[in-house]
Design a protein around this motif. Sequence first.
Motif, mmCIF file in Angstrom:
data_model
loop_
_atom_site.group_PDB
_atom_site.id
_atom_site.type_symbol
_atom_site.label_atom_id
_atom_site.label_comp_id
_atom_site.label_asym_id
_atom_site.label_seq_id
_atom_site.Cartn_x
_atom_site.Cartn_y
_atom_site.Cartn_z
ATOM 1 N N VAL A 11 -2.001 2.892 -1.814
ATOM 2 C CA VAL A 11 -0.834 3.336 -2.579
ATOM 3 C C VAL A 11 0.267 2.344 -2.265
ATOM 4 O O VAL A 11 0.545 2.052 -1.089
ATOM 5 C CB VAL A 11 -0.398 4.767 -2.196
ATOM 6 C CG1 VAL A 11 0.914 5.122 -2.889
ATOM 7 C CG2 VAL A 11 -1.478 5.764 -2.561
ATOM 8 N N ARG A 12 0.853 1.796 -3.294
ATOM 9 C CA ARG A 12 1.889 0.781 -3.119
ATOM 10 C C ARG A 12 3.232 1.428 -3.421
ATOM 11 O O ARG A 12 3.414 1.985 -4.509
ATOM 12 C CB ARG A 12 1.579 -0.347 -4.099
ATOM 13 C CG ARG A 12 2.320 -1.601 -3.898
ATOM 14 C CD ARG A 12 1.867 -2.605 -4.944
ATOM 15 N NE ARG A 12 0.891 -3.536 -4.446
ATOM 16 C CZ ARG A 12 -0.279 -3.793 -4.995
ATOM 17 N NH1 ARG A 12 -0.648 -3.165 -6.077
ATOM 18 N NH2 ARG A 12 -1.091 -4.680 -4.489
ATOM 19 N N SER A 21 -0.686 3.857 -7.411
ATOM 20 C CA SER A 21 -1.913 4.181 -6.685
ATOM 21 C C SER A 21 -3.096 3.430 -7.294
ATOM 22 O O SER A 21 -3.154 3.205 -8.503
ATOM 23 C CB SER A 21 -2.156 5.684 -6.770
ATOM 24 O OG SER A 21 -3.398 6.004 -6.216
ATOM 25 N N GLN A 22 -4.044 3.069 -6.440
ATOM 26 C CA GLN A 22 -5.232 2.361 -6.931
ATOM 27 C C GLN A 22 -6.014 3.232 -7.919
ATOM 28 O O GLN A 22 -6.550 2.732 -8.896
ATOM 29 C CB GLN A 22 -6.120 1.976 -5.742
ATOM 30 C CG GLN A 22 -7.329 1.163 -6.115
ATOM 31 C CD GLN A 22 -8.162 0.794 -4.909
ATOM 32 O OE1 GLN A 22 -7.954 1.329 -3.820
ATOM 33 N NE2 GLN A 22 -9.099 -0.104 -5.085
ATOM 34 N N PHE A 23 -6.065 4.518 -7.611
ATOM 35 C CA PHE A 23 -6.724 5.465 -8.519
ATOM 36 C C PHE A 23 -5.713 6.524 -8.926
ATOM 37 O O PHE A 23 -4.989 7.047 -8.070
ATOM 38 C CB PHE A 23 -7.912 6.145 -7.830
ATOM 39 C CG PHE A 23 -9.034 5.201 -7.515
ATOM 40 C CD1 PHE A 23 -9.956 4.834 -8.484
ATOM 41 C CD2 PHE A 23 -9.164 4.667 -6.247
ATOM 42 C CE1 PHE A 23 -10.975 3.951 -8.193
ATOM 43 C CE2 PHE A 23 -10.181 3.784 -5.953
ATOM 44 C CZ PHE A 23 -11.092 3.420 -6.933
ATOM 45 N N LEU A 44 0.234 1.794 1.754
ATOM 46 C CA LEU A 44 -0.474 2.811 2.533
ATOM 47 C C LEU A 44 -1.936 2.853 2.092
ATOM 48 O O LEU A 44 -2.237 2.646 0.917
ATOM 49 C CB LEU A 44 0.145 4.192 2.312
ATOM 50 C CG LEU A 44 1.633 4.335 2.619
ATOM 51 C CD1 LEU A 44 2.441 4.354 1.334
ATOM 52 C CD2 LEU A 44 1.890 5.593 3.413
ATOM 53 N N PHE A 45 -2.802 3.140 3.042
ATOM 54 C CA PHE A 45 -4.226 3.299 2.727
ATOM 55 C C PHE A 45 -4.632 4.724 3.105
ATOM 56 O O PHE A 45 -4.454 5.143 4.254
ATOM 57 C CB PHE A 45 -5.073 2.299 3.507
ATOM 58 C CG PHE A 45 -4.856 0.883 3.042
ATOM 59 C CD1 PHE A 45 -5.626 0.347 2.025
ATOM 60 C CD2 PHE A 45 -3.869 0.100 3.619
ATOM 61 C CE1 PHE A 45 -5.415 -0.952 1.589
ATOM 62 C CE2 PHE A 45 -3.645 -1.192 3.184
ATOM 63 C CZ PHE A 45 -4.421 -1.727 2.163
ATOM 64 N N TYR A 46 -5.137 5.448 2.122
ATOM 65 C CA TYR A 46 -5.550 6.833 2.326
ATOM 66 C C TYR A 46 -7.069 6.953 2.211
ATOM 67 O O TYR A 46 -7.704 6.203 1.456
ATOM 68 C CB TYR A 46 -4.940 7.736 1.251
ATOM 69 C CG TYR A 46 -3.458 8.005 1.415
ATOM 70 C CD1 TYR A 46 -2.996 9.012 2.253
ATOM 71 C CD2 TYR A 46 -2.525 7.254 0.719
ATOM 72 C CE1 TYR A 46 -1.641 9.251 2.392
ATOM 73 C CE2 TYR A 46 -1.164 7.490 0.852
ATOM 74 C CZ TYR A 46 -0.731 8.494 1.694
ATOM 75 O OH TYR A 46 0.604 8.735 1.833
ATOM 76 N N ALA A 47 -7.584 7.935 2.902
ATOM 77 C CA ALA A 47 -9.017 8.245 2.744
ATOM 78 C C ALA A 47 -9.229 8.908 1.389
ATOM 79 O O ALA A 47 -8.342 9.614 0.897
ATOM 80 C CB ALA A 47 -9.463 9.174 3.854
ATOM 81 N N THR A 72 -0.418 2.593 7.454
ATOM 82 C CA THR A 72 0.855 2.303 6.787
ATOM 83 C C THR A 72 1.325 0.910 7.184
ATOM 84 O O THR A 72 1.340 0.583 8.373
ATOM 85 C CB THR A 72 1.923 3.327 7.208
ATOM 86 O OG1 THR A 72 1.391 4.637 7.004
ATOM 87 C CG2 THR A 72 3.192 3.170 6.390
ATOM 88 N N PHE A 73 1.710 0.125 6.204
ATOM 89 C CA PHE A 73 2.239 -1.217 6.456
ATOM 90 C C PHE A 73 3.595 -1.339 5.776
ATOM 91 O O PHE A 73 3.710 -1.097 4.570
ATOM 92 C CB PHE A 73 1.283 -2.281 5.897
ATOM 93 C CG PHE A 73 -0.064 -2.272 6.567
ATOM 94 C CD1 PHE A 73 -0.296 -3.035 7.699
ATOM 95 C CD2 PHE A 73 -1.098 -1.483 6.064
ATOM 96 C CE1 PHE A 73 -1.533 -3.019 8.315
ATOM 97 C CE2 PHE A 73 -2.336 -1.461 6.683
ATOM 98 C CZ PHE A 73 -2.557 -2.230 7.816
ATOM 99 N N GLU A 74 4.619 -1.659 6.591
ATOM 100 C CA GLU A 74 5.976 -1.843 6.059
ATOM 101 C C GLU A 74 6.150 -3.317 5.709
ATOM 102 O O GLU A 74 5.714 -4.197 6.452
ATOM 103 C CB GLU A 74 7.016 -1.468 7.116
ATOM 104 C CG GLU A 74 6.857 -0.073 7.703
ATOM 105 C CD GLU A 74 7.330 1.006 6.762
ATOM 106 O OE1 GLU A 74 8.033 0.664 5.781
ATOM 107 O OE2 GLU A 74 6.993 2.181 6.990
ATOM 108 N N ILE A 75 6.802 -3.563 4.599
ATOM 109 C CA ILE A 75 7.081 -4.943 4.196
ATOM 110 C C ILE A 75 8.591 -5.106 4.098
ATOM 111 O O ILE A 75 9.249 -4.402 3.302
ATOM 112 C CB ILE A 75 6.403 -5.286 2.854
ATOM 113 C CG1 ILE A 75 4.881 -5.108 3.017
ATOM 114 C CG2 ILE A 75 6.725 -6.702 2.414
ATOM 115 C CD1 ILE A 75 4.134 -4.940 1.743
#
Lengths: 190, 202
Positions: A11-12, A21-23, A44-47, A72-75
Amino acid sequence: MARPHFRRFWVRVLPDGRALSQFDPKTGEYCGYEAYPGPVAQILFYAITPRLAELIRANKDVAEASNLPILTFEIAPGERSELYRKGTLMLFPRRICGFCEAEFDADIAICPRCLAKNQWYCGTCDTLVEKPLIDPIKKQIRCPVCENTLPRGIRQIQCIGEFCEEKIFTHYVLNIGSERHIILDYTRRR
Amino acid sequence: MAEVATIYRIYGNPGVKSPLTNKVARFCTQDAEPNLNNPCKVPPAGAVYDSFRCTDCLGITGDFNQVRDIYLHGDGNFALDWGLDSANGGGLFVGHKDIGDNGLPIDVALHGSNQYAVATGTVGTTGHSIADPTNGHPFYRGEAMPEMDFDDCLADSPLLIDSGPYTDDFYSKAWVFDLRTVPTSQYGRKTAKAAIVTYSIF
């Protein structure tokens, strides 16, 4: 014809608070891209949940629910980021039983369901032979039972077939500034 | 929908692509899908036999912005697992270019040219190797190193087939395999093994 197997999705979050979201969480539809040209605040990467996996499968993609942790990755503003996915396409040798149509691993010689196996038939001694004599010089396959009396050629009764199954394993690569993050679709036991 | 990827094997003239889905791709001594016909042979003393060259490519369809960096690698044990005797020159070899992508251009629109060449040799006995100075593969045989041992193409040092990029459905450049047997190679049926293709999708 293989499709990537998803166990987590991204999720961006954009600087204005919108999330991509990717999906699609309501329909499971794949967004069609991994890269995003504009600025991003967080990734963010979710299951994949069981419900989302169902929706994704309804859209002909391949997904499996998992309990992978959220990442979670902060940019920071102005920092460069790049997200893409790596696909690994592999061909897995498999076997199929001609009697019961069970599919099983290529390293198993006997059908685990009906115990069928490839054998060789000798018309002279009327026996089925599992391990024939192979003569590479004369290019013959002979019956080991008849070998000492009257060497005979034998023919194979093939009931186990072979095929290759294609699978795509996938993981994400996230570059933030000079740092590279590899986001796998499984957890590593340490 | 996410991408759909398929590996194709190319036979004949002008080069017909057949998906390897649900098949076993075999090395053989004919330029057609072999099933169990014309298998590779162990040569007599003093000789070296090659399979007919196998040309494979990756095809990807679906929704994506870009696909690039297509690599090929194996587990490094083809010669060992198949008893090819690498110490005496046997092994599985793959076409190699001295500079740039190692893949073979097979589509004028996508790759700028079509360098596909039909595999040649003596049906049932031996094919012409990639590096054969006269009958080798025209795209590779003039290189300083026209082929490399596929067992040297590992996960941490894969062979770059096609740097791309592609922004729509495509066939990648192809890779060309050649299986070489020497008199000390082991005779008999071999276990199936996988060549692994990786790509980056954006």
